[in-house]
Motif scaffolding. Sequence first.
Motif, mmCIF file in Angstrom:
data_model
loop_
_atom_site.group_PDB
_atom_site.id
_atom_site.type_symbol
_atom_site.label_atom_id
_atom_site.label_comp_id
_atom_site.label_asym_id
_atom_site.label_seq_id
_atom_site.Cartn_x
_atom_site.Cartn_y
_atom_site.Cartn_z
ATOM 1 N N ARG A 118 0.846 -1.196 0.000
ATOM 2 C CA ARG A 118 0.000 0.000 0.000
ATOM 3 C C ARG A 118 0.880 1.243 0.000
ATOM 4 O O ARG A 118 2.099 1.171 0.148
ATOM 5 C CB ARG A 118 -0.911 0.020 1.242
ATOM 6 C CG ARG A 118 -0.146 0.008 2.555
ATOM 7 C CD ARG A 118 -1.057 0.091 3.769
ATOM 8 N NE ARG A 118 -0.319 -0.050 5.019
ATOM 9 C CZ ARG A 118 0.293 0.949 5.650
ATOM 10 N NH1 ARG A 118 0.261 2.178 5.140
ATOM 11 N NH2 ARG A 118 0.934 0.738 6.793
ATOM 12 N N GLU A 119 0.236 2.399 -0.128
ATOM 13 C CA GLU A 119 0.912 3.672 0.038
ATOM 14 C C GLU A 119 1.050 3.986 1.532
ATOM 15 O O GLU A 119 0.376 3.382 2.373
ATOM 16 C CB GLU A 119 0.117 4.803 -0.634
ATOM 17 C CG GLU A 119 -0.094 4.635 -2.127
ATOM 18 C CD GLU A 119 1.169 4.838 -2.928
ATOM 19 O OE1 GLU A 119 2.178 5.326 -2.365
ATOM 20 O OE2 GLU A 119 1.158 4.504 -4.124
ATOM 21 N N GLU A 120 1.910 4.928 1.855
ATOM 22 C CA GLU A 120 1.961 5.420 3.233
ATOM 23 C C GLU A 120 0.668 6.175 3.532
ATOM 24 O O GLU A 120 0.142 6.876 2.667
ATOM 25 C CB GLU A 120 3.140 6.373 3.420
ATOM 26 C CG GLU A 120 4.468 5.697 3.649
ATOM 27 C CD GLU A 120 5.462 6.655 4.257
ATOM 28 O OE1 GLU A 120 5.969 6.375 5.349
ATOM 29 O OE2 GLU A 120 5.724 7.697 3.634
ATOM 30 N N ILE A 121 0.161 6.032 4.740
ATOM 31 C CA ILE A 121 -1.095 6.668 5.136
ATOM 32 C C ILE A 121 -0.905 7.375 6.476
ATOM 33 O O ILE A 121 -0.221 6.868 7.367
ATOM 34 C CB ILE A 121 -2.223 5.619 5.288
ATOM 35 C CG1 ILE A 121 -2.414 4.838 3.988
ATOM 36 C CG2 ILE A 121 -3.534 6.292 5.705
ATOM 37 C CD1 ILE A 121 -3.334 3.646 4.125
ATOM 38 N N LYS A 122 -1.537 8.529 6.617
ATOM 39 C CA LYS A 122 -1.536 9.230 7.907
ATOM 40 C C LYS A 122 -2.727 8.722 8.722
ATOM 41 O O LYS A 122 -3.881 8.900 8.329
ATOM 42 C CB LYS A 122 -1.638 10.741 7.711
ATOM 43 C CG LYS A 122 -1.600 11.540 9.015
ATOM 44 C CD LYS A 122 -1.632 13.030 8.734
ATOM 45 C CE LYS A 122 -1.663 13.833 10.011
ATOM 46 N NZ LYS A 122 -0.442 13.670 10.832
ATOM 47 N N PHE A 123 -2.431 8.078 9.843
ATOM 48 C CA PHE A 123 -3.482 7.538 10.697
ATOM 49 C C PHE A 123 -3.817 8.516 11.817
ATOM 50 O O PHE A 123 -2.982 9.302 12.262
ATOM 51 C CB PHE A 123 -3.051 6.185 11.277
ATOM 52 C CG PHE A 123 -2.934 5.101 10.249
ATOM 53 C CD1 PHE A 123 -4.036 4.334 9.899
ATOM 54 C CD2 PHE A 123 -1.727 4.865 9.593
ATOM 55 C CE1 PHE A 123 -3.937 3.334 8.938
ATOM 56 C CE2 PHE A 123 -1.609 3.877 8.628
ATOM 57 C CZ PHE A 123 -2.724 3.106 8.301
ATOM 58 N N GLU A 124 -5.053 8.412 12.284
ATOM 59 C CA GLU A 124 -5.521 9.321 13.331
ATOM 60 C C GLU A 124 -4.981 8.952 14.709
ATOM 61 O O GLU A 124 -4.933 9.785 15.605
ATOM 62 C CB GLU A 124 -7.060 9.325 13.365
ATOM 63 C CG GLU A 124 -7.712 9.879 12.111
ATOM 64 C CD GLU A 124 -7.282 11.306 11.817
ATOM 65 O OE1 GLU A 124 -7.175 12.102 12.772
ATOM 66 O OE2 GLU A 124 -7.034 11.614 10.629
ATOM 67 N N SER A 125 -4.588 7.705 14.878
ATOM 68 C CA SER A 125 -4.072 7.269 16.181
ATOM 69 C C SER A 125 -3.013 6.194 15.986
ATOM 70 O O SER A 125 -2.946 5.544 14.929
ATOM 71 C CB SER A 125 -5.206 6.709 17.049
ATOM 72 O OG SER A 125 -5.686 5.485 16.512
ATOM 73 N N PHE A 126 -2.196 5.994 17.022
ATOM 74 C CA PHE A 126 -1.185 4.950 16.983
ATOM 75 C C PHE A 126 -1.834 3.573 16.953
ATOM 76 O O PHE A 126 -1.293 2.633 16.366
ATOM 77 C CB PHE A 126 -0.245 5.064 18.183
ATOM 78 C CG PHE A 126 0.478 6.387 18.259
ATOM 79 C CD1 PHE A 126 0.841 7.057 17.102
ATOM 80 C CD2 PHE A 126 0.799 6.946 19.485
ATOM 81 C CE1 PHE A 126 1.511 8.276 17.163
ATOM 82 C CE2 PHE A 126 1.469 8.168 19.555
ATOM 83 C CZ PHE A 126 1.819 8.829 18.399
#
Length: 305
Positions: free
Chosen positions: A277-285
């Motif tokens: 997948r691509e890198e994704i910015k997640f909302e939480s750890f």
Amino acid sequence: MKYFSVLVDTVDTESKVVVMGNFDGVHLGHRELLRTAKKFHENITVLTFVNHTSEVLSGEKKQNYLLSLFDERMNLFSENDVCCVAGCYFDEAIMGMSPIQYVEWFMVHFPNVEAVVVGYNYRFAKHASADAKDLKNLLSAYGVKTEIVDEFKLNGIETVSSTIIRNTIEAGNITKANEMLGRNYKLSGNVVSGYARGGNLLGFPTANIDVSPKKIVPNGVFAGYTYVNGKKHVSVANIGNNPTFNNKKRSVEVFIIDFNENIYGNTVEFEFVCKIREEIKFESFTQLSEQIRKDVDFARKACAL
């Protein structure tokens, strides 16, 4: 495999068949050159530049542009049963030669050569002003046969070249790049200290690999293998700026599945199998940790040993 420096050692009287080129990646097209050369003689010599010509031609300190560093090229030549490699630095002196001067320089170093093999897009001399046909005409005066190999097409359809493979890797299509290379793409480097977040914060300790800035490295999350002390381990590599943490510095972090050894300072190699997948910015750890768990499951299936 024998190696010698063209600038240090004066003359090579043994080489009968010489293959010329940059050979970045030693891909399927390059292997066709080697196969063609071996039709003349089993023991062939590859004449290649230690540095890539683009380093000098651009006049800039380039980054992220090589498919293979010089030592990697040497290993690939050995794997393809090359008898001898003649290394030469591409510098301003060679760059400034006229076509006639270049051929004269070549014949001084390889006086007993009988055949030369180059690709259809081979260029040489000042401003790359001469092509493979010019080389053939000039070498004929010395009684040297020149074989010009046509472009190699994957499955008879897609042209294979170092430039196309570089673009394919940068686009993240590692599967297609592997097809054109005829092997899985690899990178290597020393394991260095990172942010120490993988194990403590996420539950997935990673090896932070210090890769040469010259090497082409794609962004994203990939399944593959990590080689540690000669042993092969299924792994997940995250390459980029870790958007969840908003890192300023790009990194290559590898989670080696079912592995729990201290390898700081070791040189390791990562082999790309496919992109997850691509890198994704997640909302939480927690979300990131859950996704990594899915990535690991994907890698186990894609890279089952």
